[in-house]
Design a protein around this motif. Structure first.
Motif, PDB file in Angstrom:
ATOM      1  N   ILE A 270      10.766  -7.898 -29.112  1.00  0.00           N
ATOM      2  CA  ILE A 270       9.329  -8.105 -29.331  1.00  0.00           C
ATOM      3  C   ILE A 270       8.564  -7.671 -28.085  1.00  0.00           C
ATOM      4  CG2 ILE A 270       7.527  -9.755 -29.928  1.00  0.00           C
ATOM      5  CD1 ILE A 270       9.701 -11.534 -31.119  1.00  0.00           C
ATOM      6  N   SER A 271       7.570  -6.835 -28.302  1.00  0.00           N
ATOM      7  CA  SER A 271       6.723  -6.383 -27.199  1.00  0.00           C
ATOM      8  C   SER A 271       5.365  -7.074 -27.300  1.00  0.00           C
ATOM      9  CB  SER A 271       6.540  -4.865 -27.304  1.00  0.00           C
ATOM     10  OG  SER A 271       5.435  -4.461 -26.540  1.00  0.00           O
ATOM     11  N   ASP A 272       4.761  -7.343 -26.122  1.00  0.00           N
ATOM     12  CA  ASP A 272       3.397  -7.902 -26.126  1.00  0.00           C
ATOM     13  C   ASP A 272       2.425  -6.957 -26.821  1.00  0.00           C
ATOM     14  OD1 ASP A 272       4.294 -10.029 -24.752  1.00  0.00           O
ATOM     15  OD2 ASP A 272       3.568  -9.375 -22.771  1.00  0.00           O
ATOM     16  N   LYS A 273       2.828  -5.682 -26.842  1.00  0.00           N
ATOM     17  CA  LYS A 273       1.922  -4.673 -27.416  1.00  0.00           C
ATOM     18  C   LYS A 273       1.719  -4.874 -28.924  1.00  0.00           C
ATOM     19  CE  LYS A 273       4.155  -1.307 -25.103  1.00  0.00           C
ATOM     20  NZ  LYS A 273       4.629   0.020 -24.762  1.00  0.00           N
ATOM     21  N   ILE A 274       2.526  -5.748 -29.530  1.00  0.00           N
ATOM     22  CA  ILE A 274       2.351  -6.012 -30.962  1.00  0.00           C
ATOM     23  C   ILE A 274       0.927  -6.524 -31.232  1.00  0.00           C
ATOM     24  CG2 ILE A 274       3.165  -8.420 -31.007  1.00  0.00           C
ATOM     25  CD1 ILE A 274       4.121  -5.786 -33.602  1.00  0.00           C
ATOM     26  N   ASP A 275       0.326  -7.153 -30.200  1.00  0.00           N
ATOM     27  CA  ASP A 275      -1.054  -7.647 -30.365  1.00  0.00           C
ATOM     28  C   ASP A 275      -2.028  -6.517 -30.697  1.00  0.00           C
ATOM     29  OD1 ASP A 275      -0.186 -10.174 -29.898  1.00  0.00           O
ATOM     30  OD2 ASP A 275      -0.848 -10.267 -27.802  1.00  0.00           O
ATOM     31  N   ASN A 276      -1.680  -5.284 -30.256  1.00  0.00           N
ATOM     32  CA  ASN A 276      -2.564  -4.131 -30.538  1.00  0.00           C
ATOM     33  C   ASN A 276      -2.671  -3.840 -32.026  1.00  0.00           C
ATOM     34  OD1 ASN A 276      -2.532  -3.882 -27.819  1.00  0.00           O
ATOM     35  ND2 ASN A 276      -1.345  -1.987 -27.731  1.00  0.00           N
ATOM     36  N   LEU A 277      -1.735  -4.418 -32.802  1.00  0.00           N
ATOM     37  CA  LEU A 277      -1.675  -4.063 -34.227  1.00  0.00           C
ATOM     38  C   LEU A 277      -2.049  -5.224 -35.143  1.00  0.00           C
ATOM     39  CD1 LEU A 277       1.659  -1.988 -34.244  1.00  0.00           C
ATOM     40  CD2 LEU A 277      -0.673  -1.147 -33.968  1.00  0.00           C
ATOM     41  N   LYS A 278      -2.437  -6.351 -34.564  1.00  0.00           N
ATOM     42  CA  LYS A 278      -2.743  -7.510 -35.413  1.00  0.00           C
ATOM     43  C   LYS A 278      -4.023  -7.280 -36.223  1.00  0.00           C
ATOM     44  CE  LYS A 278      -0.198 -11.147 -33.152  1.00  0.00           C
ATOM     45  NZ  LYS A 278      -0.285 -12.281 -32.235  1.00  0.00           N
ATOM     46  N   SER A 279      -4.287  -8.208 -37.129  1.00  0.00           N
ATOM     47  CA  SER A 279      -5.382  -8.037 -38.096  1.00  0.00           C
ATOM     48  C   SER A 279      -6.721  -7.692 -37.454  1.00  0.00           C
ATOM     49  CB  SER A 279      -5.564  -9.319 -38.912  1.00  0.00           C
ATOM     50  OG  SER A 279      -4.548  -9.442 -39.852  1.00  0.00           O
ATOM     51  N   ASP A 280      -7.055  -8.386 -36.361  1.00  0.00           N
ATOM     52  CA  ASP A 280      -8.377  -8.127 -35.766  1.00  0.00           C
ATOM     53  C   ASP A 280      -8.469  -6.685 -35.271  1.00  0.00           C
ATOM     54  OD1 ASP A 280      -6.421  -8.830 -33.879  1.00  0.00           O
ATOM     55  OD2 ASP A 280      -7.911  -9.430 -32.384  1.00  0.00           O
ATOM     56  N   LYS A 281      -7.358  -6.181 -34.709  1.00  0.00           N
ATOM     57  CA  LYS A 281      -7.357  -4.796 -34.219  1.00  0.00           C
ATOM     58  C   LYS A 281      -7.382  -3.814 -35.402  1.00  0.00           C
ATOM     59  CE  LYS A 281      -7.031  -5.621 -29.762  1.00  0.00           C
ATOM     60  NZ  LYS A 281      -6.844  -7.061 -29.710  1.00  0.00           N
ATOM     61  N   PHE A 282      -6.672  -4.175 -36.452  1.00  0.00           N
ATOM     62  CA  PHE A 282      -6.662  -3.318 -37.647  1.00  0.00           C
ATOM     63  C   PHE A 282      -8.079  -3.215 -38.221  1.00  0.00           C
ATOM     64  CE2 PHE A 282      -6.403  -2.831 -42.279  1.00  0.00           C
ATOM     65  CZ  PHE A 282      -5.640  -1.686 -42.388  1.00  0.00           C
ATOM     66  N   MET A 283      -8.753  -4.355 -38.315  1.00  0.00           N
ATOM     67  CA  MET A 283     -10.107  -4.365 -38.888  1.00  0.00           C
ATOM     68  C   MET A 283     -11.050  -3.526 -38.030  1.00  0.00           C
ATOM     69  SD  MET A 283     -10.264  -6.110 -41.707  1.00  0.00           S
ATOM     70  CE  MET A 283     -11.705  -7.119 -42.014  1.00  0.00           C
ATOM     71  N   SER A 284     -10.925  -3.655 -36.697  1.00  0.00           N
ATOM     72  CA  SER A 284     -11.796  -2.852 -35.820  1.00  0.00           C
ATOM     73  C   SER A 284     -11.518  -1.374 -36.019  1.00  0.00           C
ATOM     74  CB  SER A 284     -11.550  -3.167 -34.340  1.00  0.00           C
ATOM     75  OG  SER A 284     -11.627  -4.516 -34.130  1.00  0.00           O
ATOM     76  N   PHE A 285     -10.220  -1.038 -36.099  1.00  0.00           N
ATOM     77  CA  PHE A 285      -9.852   0.371 -36.228  1.00  0.00           C
ATOM     78  C   PHE A 285     -10.361   0.950 -37.549  1.00  0.00           C
ATOM     79  CE2 PHE A 285      -6.798   3.503 -37.927  1.00  0.00           C
ATOM     80  CZ  PHE A 285      -7.023   4.517 -37.006  1.00  0.00           C
ATOM     81  N   VAL A 286     -10.067   0.270 -38.639  1.00  0.00           N
ATOM     82  CA  VAL A 286     -10.418   0.821 -39.956  1.00  0.00           C
ATOM     83  C   VAL A 286     -11.932   0.845 -40.153  1.00  0.00           C
ATOM     84  CG1 VAL A 286     -10.281   0.377 -42.444  1.00  0.00           C
ATOM     85  CG2 VAL A 286      -8.231   0.245 -41.056  1.00  0.00           C
ATOM     86  N   ASN A 287     -12.588  -0.222 -39.738  1.00  0.00           N
ATOM     87  CA  ASN A 287     -14.025  -0.317 -40.018  1.00  0.00           C
ATOM     88  C   ASN A 287     -14.896   0.413 -38.994  1.00  0.00           C
ATOM     89  OD1 ASN A 287     -14.091  -1.880 -42.500  1.00  0.00           O
ATOM     90  ND2 ASN A 287     -13.109  -3.473 -41.286  1.00  0.00           N
ATOM     91  N   LYS A 288     -14.247   0.973 -37.977  1.00  0.00           N
ATOM     92  CA  LYS A 288     -15.015   1.755 -36.992  1.00  0.00           C
ATOM     93  C   LYS A 288     -15.701   2.940 -37.687  1.00  0.00           C
ATOM     94  CE  LYS A 288     -14.067   4.546 -32.941  1.00  0.00           C
ATOM     95  NZ  LYS A 288     -12.904   5.199 -32.360  1.00  0.00           N
ATOM     96  N   ASN A 289     -14.927   3.674 -38.470  1.00  0.00           N
ATOM     97  CA  ASN A 289     -15.508   4.840 -39.157  1.00  0.00           C
ATOM     98  C   ASN A 289     -15.301   4.808 -40.673  1.00  0.00           C
ATOM     99  OD1 ASN A 289     -16.217   6.196 -36.651  1.00  0.00           O
ATOM    100  ND2 ASN A 289     -14.023   6.515 -36.393  1.00  0.00           N
TER     101      ASN A 289
END
Ligand code: SF4
Length: 567
Positions: A270-289
């Motif tokens: 498990i990497s700490d970087k998994i946080d980059n992919l959690k729901s809040d990050k997904f929502m920011s990424f998808v809803n950006k454009n």
């Protein structure tokens, strides 16, 4: 009134048959299993003249039941060597239903492998094979663009890209999505794109039907009442469902910290970087454009899909799902959404299964072919598959062949097909499904993961068995998301079925039909040469503990091999 359309790819004849009455009441996966059982020699070469590729709509396509416009694609799989059904949303099943088509069967094989055709169904329901040689070597997005110019923007398209034309064992069929009309929905698993490619058929193109469709309800009034009640129940459950509020990417919030998501070629680190992919990050990424909560098909009330646009506002990809993210992301030490979305786009365009592709790249990284986490190198491997370089042609044959080529002792496959986004040590019931289902490693054949996922071996085996039946029911009716709610109301679903098909079934009968479906598939595979001792989980899952729990995969081999006794 339902029709079966039969295409002989050698003689170029097209026949339309009245629906075989003994098949009434079968749809989707159940109908695929029956057709393959009745018409295809299980020992045939999947890419040879005796194989067939079959498209069937679900039982309730076109009726307005929630998420019921589902299309099943089936054939003997070049990847697993067994029966395969892969189902997909998008707008093709609804288009089939508008033309009263329940199934299309493409058989035989042309003598001239230089020819290329496509099947065209026009607005009046006329069906023809058209020369598609102009589109040879064209990938899915460009092909769809051409079809829209020729036949109108609303046309539905099922197609293969270069992967299918090159007969890659890892090749998908792509389907245009409702709303966007981009080919971002995939019947991805099992390499079925190559079966269509072997028939030298580029795709199936369907115009919207001019005539209003009348469906043969046995009792329309009852059907509509039950449909309304069932649809309403799905609307209610969706209000709090993370799949609806975020998308399937929300799964990462649970499986990431639990170490069930595949990482670093299924080591489970498990990497700490998994946080980059959690729901809040997904929502920011998808809803950006772009946006989440997009319905992939008409009649979807859950909307687990999404639209991902690039910074210029151009469509990049859609149907950006957990499985793609898990396998092409953490499994390859890649933790940024932008790269994973680009890989998804490449795969959809070339016509590759994203699960198989992510697992293949992970094995390549493990073998030192490219560095871990190298986003440019990962994208380059996808490009090479599209371009057909020597390396690309090897990678297109799937994870198991690539792993063996590099002498890897950590190849995450069952029956030749890559394990999807749930480490079998973290969900042993799901692992049992991977090893024992007729579909090869496939979560959609009976995932057990959830709040009540058993850790006790006997309970896990029993849950896998139940889920394999539930998923067989779902695969003939709706997408998995809808079945999560409808599965708790099977008595009412049976009444709906009766109101459509003039039967007197109950929930137990639906289960019995699913059982028959599973047995037909098993029989096909036994005749194809599968043996109980082939029901294995790769050895490294038994030798290496999952870091998050310390557990190894510990369901005894005797249980995997002796599934008949367990059932
Ligand atoms: S819930 Fe998701 S998979 Fe099911 S029909 Fe809707 S968008 Fe498609």
């Amino acid at each position: 009134m339902w029709k079966t359309v039969r295409i002989n790819s050698k003689s170029k004849t097209i026949t339309t048959e009245d629906y075989n009455k003994t098949y009434v009441g079968l749809g989707g996966r159940g109908l695929i299993a029956q057709f393959l059982h009745d018409e295809v020699d299980p020992t045939c070469d999947p890419l040879g003249e005796d194989s067939k590729i079959i498209f069937c709509t679900s039982l309730f396509a076109g009726t307005g039941l929630v998420c019921a416009n589902r299309l099943s694609v089936g054939a003997k799989s070049p990847l697993t060597g067994g029966i395969k059904e892969s189902n997909v949303g998008g707008n093709a099943a609804a288009a089939f239903a508008e033309h009263n088509i329940r199934s299309i069967i493409i058989e035989n094989k042309p003598e001239n492998s230089n020819s290329l055709y496509m099947l065209f169904i026009n607005a009046d329901g006329n069906i023809s094979l058209e020369d598609a040689s102009t589109y040879e070597g064209m990938n899915n997005y460009e092909f769809v663009e051409n079809m829209q110019k020729l036949y109108g923007e609303k046309v539905s398209v099922i197609s293969i890209g270069n992967a299918g034309e090159r007969l890659y064992k890892n090749s998908s069929l792509q389907v245009t999505e409702f709303g966007t009309n981009y080919p971002c929905r995939a019947a991805g698993r099992g390499g079925l794109g190559s079966v269509l490619g072997s028939k030298r058929i580029k795709g199936i193109v369907i115009q919207k039907a001019k005539a209003k469709t009348e469906y043969p309800y046995a009792d329309k009034e009852t059907f509509m009442r039950l449909r309304k009640e069932l649809n309403q129940s799905v609307i209610e459950s969706s209000k709090t469902s993370p799949f609806s509020l975020v998308g399937t990417a929300s799964t990462i919030d649970f499986v990431g910290p639990a170490g069930i998501i595949p990482t670093h070629n299924f080591t489970g680190e498990i990497s700490d970087k998994i946080d980059n992919l959690k729901s809040d990050k997904f929502m920011s990424f998808v809803n950006k454009n772009g946006k989440n909560q997009h319905p992939c098909q008409a009649g979807c009330l859950i909307k687990c899909s999404n639209i991902v646009n690039d910074d210029q506002g151009n469509f990049l990809t859609g149907g950006f799902e957990y499985e793609t993210i898990a396998l092409c992301g953490p499994n390859c030490d890649i933790y940024d959404y932008e790269t994973i979305a680009k890989i998804d786009r490449y795969c959809d365009d070339i016509g590759l299964d994203t699960i198989e592709t992510g697992a293949t790249i992970g094995v390549c990284m493990d073998a030192g072919v490219i560095p871990w986490g190298d986003t440019h190198a990962a994208l380059d491997l996808c490009k090479q598959m599209g371009e057909g370089t020597d390396l690309g042609n090897l990678l297109g044959q799937g994870t198991e062949i690539v792993g063996k080529h590099y002498n890897s002792n950590r190849i995450p496959t069952c029956k030749g097909q890559a394990i999807p986004g749930y480490d079998p040590r973290g969900s042993i019931g799901t692992g049992f499904t991977y090893a024992t289902t007729s579909m090869g490693a496939d979560h959609t054949a009976g995932i057990t993961l959830g709040p009540d996922d058993p850790t006790d071996i006997e309970a896990a085996v029993a849950t896998s068995d139940t889920m394999q039946h539930i998923f067989a029911i779902a695969d003939s009716m709706t997408c998995m998301m809808a079945m999560a709610t409808l599965g708790g109301q099977l008595d009412k679903v049976a009444l709906l079925y009766n109101a459509m098909y003039d039967t007197e079934l109950n929930a137990g009968d639906l289960f019995a039909a699913a059982d028959k479906n599973l047995l037909l598939e098993k029989e096909f595979n036994e005749k194809a040469g599968w043996k109980p001792e082939d029901n294995v989980i790769p050895e490294f899952f038994r030798n290496e503990p999952l870091p998050s729990t310390g557990r190894k995969f510990d369901i005894p081999q005797s249980l995997l091999s002796g599934i008949d006794k367990v059932q």
